[in-house]
Design an enzyme around this catalytic site. Sequence first.
Site, PDB file in Angstrom:
ATOM      1  N   ASP A  38     -52.254  42.513  10.454  1.00 20.50           N
ATOM      2  CA  ASP A  38     -51.612  41.122  10.284  1.00 20.50           C
ATOM      3  C   ASP A  38     -51.745  40.691  11.424  1.00 20.50           C
ATOM      4  OD1 ASP A  38     -49.162  39.861   9.220  1.00 20.50           O
ATOM      5  OD2 ASP A  38     -48.486  40.839  10.582  1.00 20.50           O
ATOM      6  N   ASP A 235     -47.120  44.929   9.274  1.00 17.46           N
ATOM      7  CA  ASP A 235     -45.818  45.237  10.138  1.00 17.46           C
ATOM      8  C   ASP A 235     -44.702  44.692   8.667  1.00 17.46           C
ATOM      9  OD1 ASP A 235     -46.290  42.700  10.628  1.00 17.46           O
ATOM     10  OD2 ASP A 235     -44.068  42.130  11.649  1.00 17.46           O
ATOM     11  N   ASP A 239     -47.313  41.999   4.077  1.00 17.73           N
ATOM     12  CA  ASP A 239     -47.794  42.882   3.731  1.00 17.73           C
ATOM     13  C   ASP A 239     -48.031  44.546   3.169  1.00 17.73           C
ATOM     14  OD1 ASP A 239     -49.007  41.851   6.044  1.00 17.73           O
ATOM     15  OD2 ASP A 239     -47.288  42.555   7.349  1.00 17.73           O
TER      16      ASP A 239
HETATM   17  P1  ADP Z   1     -47.270  35.699   8.869  1.00 11.73           P
HETATM   18  O1  ADP Z   1     -48.149  36.170   7.783  1.00 11.73           O
HETATM   19  O2  ADP Z   1     -48.099  34.950   9.938  1.00 11.73           O
HETATM   20  O3  ADP Z   1     -46.625  36.776   9.311  1.00 11.73           O
HETATM   21  P2  ADP Z   1     -46.074  34.061   6.575  1.00 11.73           P
HETATM   22  O4  ADP Z   1     -46.648  34.138   5.263  1.00 11.73           O
HETATM   23  O5  ADP Z   1     -44.822  35.044   6.571  1.00 11.73           O
HETATM   24  O6  ADP Z   1     -46.816  34.353   8.141  1.00 11.73           O
HETATM   25  O7  ADP Z   1     -45.795  32.776   7.457  1.00 11.73           O
HETATM   26  C1  ADP Z   1     -46.794  31.945   7.240  1.00 11.73           C
HETATM   27  C2  ADP Z   1     -45.981  30.405   7.934  1.00 11.73           C
HETATM   28  O8  ADP Z   1     -44.948  29.544   7.101  1.00 11.73           O
HETATM   29  C3  ADP Z   1     -45.834  30.021   9.106  1.00 11.73           C
HETATM   30  O9  ADP Z   1     -47.139  29.943  10.039  1.00 11.73           O
HETATM   31  C4  ADP Z   1     -45.021  29.064   9.208  1.00 11.73           C
HETATM   32  O10 ADP Z   1     -45.907  28.157   9.290  1.00 11.73           O
HETATM   33  C5  ADP Z   1     -44.232  28.701   8.156  1.00 11.73           C
HETATM   34  N1  ADP Z   1     -43.219  29.039   7.479  1.00 11.73           N
HETATM   35  C6  ADP Z   1     -42.409  30.113   7.277  1.00 11.73           C
HETATM   36  N2  ADP Z   1     -41.588  30.225   6.837  1.00 11.73           N
HETATM   37  C7  ADP Z   1     -40.921  29.567   8.099  1.00 11.73           C
HETATM   38  C8  ADP Z   1     -39.764  29.382   8.327  1.00 11.73           C
HETATM   39  N3  ADP Z   1     -38.632  30.253   8.064  1.00 11.73           N
HETATM   40  N4  ADP Z   1     -39.390  28.019   8.947  1.00 11.73           N
HETATM   41  C9  ADP Z   1     -40.227  27.154   9.423  1.00 11.73           C
HETATM   42  N5  ADP Z   1     -41.353  27.928   9.188  1.00 11.73           N
HETATM   43  C10 ADP Z   1     -42.004  28.734   8.255  1.00 11.73           C
HETATM   44 MG    MG Z   2     -46.321  40.195  10.793  1.00  8.85          MG
END
Ligand code: ADP
Ligand code: MG
Length: 290
Positions: A38, A235, A239
């Site tokens: 991840d 993490d 995931d």
């Molecule tokens: P990762 O798998 O990298 O942890 P997430 O699936 O949690 O990413 O989120 C994917 C994308 O969605 C982020 O990179 C961001 O662009 C957008 N995103 C998610 N939550 C938020 C938020 N609270 N504010 C702004 N953008 C968000």
């Molecule tokens: Mg992560």
Amino acid sequence: ATPMAIMVGTGLGARHGVLIKNAAALEDAVKLDVIVFDKTGTLTLGAPKVVQVTPAAGVDETDLLITAAALERGSEHHIAKAVLERAKELPEVAATGFESFGGKGLRATVDRRTVLSGNRMLMADNGVELGELAAESERLQGAGRTVVHIARDGRVIGLIAVADAVRPTAGATIRRLQGLGVKVAMITGDNLGTARRIADELGIDIVLAEVLPGDKALKIKELQGEGHRVGMVGDGVNDAPALTQADVGFAIGAGTDVAIESADVVLMRSDPADVVKAIELSRATLRKMH
Ligand code: ADP
Ligand code: MG
């Protein structure tokens, strides 16, 4: 392996920060030929900071930040923490009717106006065009930044770029795994431009980007369908299903409880390099039984 060899291996692991919850993992780790990491919080520290604030023409930077903070107060995401930190000295404005779109961002009402905070997918889903800010959004993503787009009443009012530092041992870990004949993949909900930049920096073989939270496990299943034995290191809450689906799931010790519960192995020091340690331990354990 014999119960004795497993016991010795498990004990050795624990002493080196590798907590093996599932004894079978000790035998399976050596067979892995693809390891999926991840991105956020696993390869990176998961503590992003705001590095740039770009209001649209005619929009005041303070207005942009106050609006963004009003939305992000309704989120638990690490991106939200970065935005709130940047806006902490500014007056607070209330938002109502929060809606969260997993892997995309949020929507709420501020001052009776509809506001959005999130990635390009969220903007597209809501029919918001990036207009004059499209090029800058693209440039920032190409530079490895995660771009938060803020829209109000269907118009983008600015961009907030956040950057998350890569864990210091990430690059060396990936090279060591490749040296063992393991292919390394990175999976993320973040956009492809940002993901590619970080993957290139780390020498990652396969990039799986813009994967919605519910689809991470599916990607692992696809790799298994191609005949691979797949390890997953993560993490986050999103995931957890992928950690369960993987042949061996590794959780970052500082990660969420759900990730830790779903994993076979917990990396107590939150150091991705300990995945290599687990594989070496697996090899040593199997050698002892022959
Ligand atoms: P990762 O798998 O990298 O942890 P997430 O699936 O949690 O990413 O989120 C994917 C994308 O969605 C982020 O990179 C961001 O662009 C957008 N995103 C998610 N939550 C938020 C938020 N609270 N504010 C702004 N953008 C968000
Ligand atoms: Mg992560």
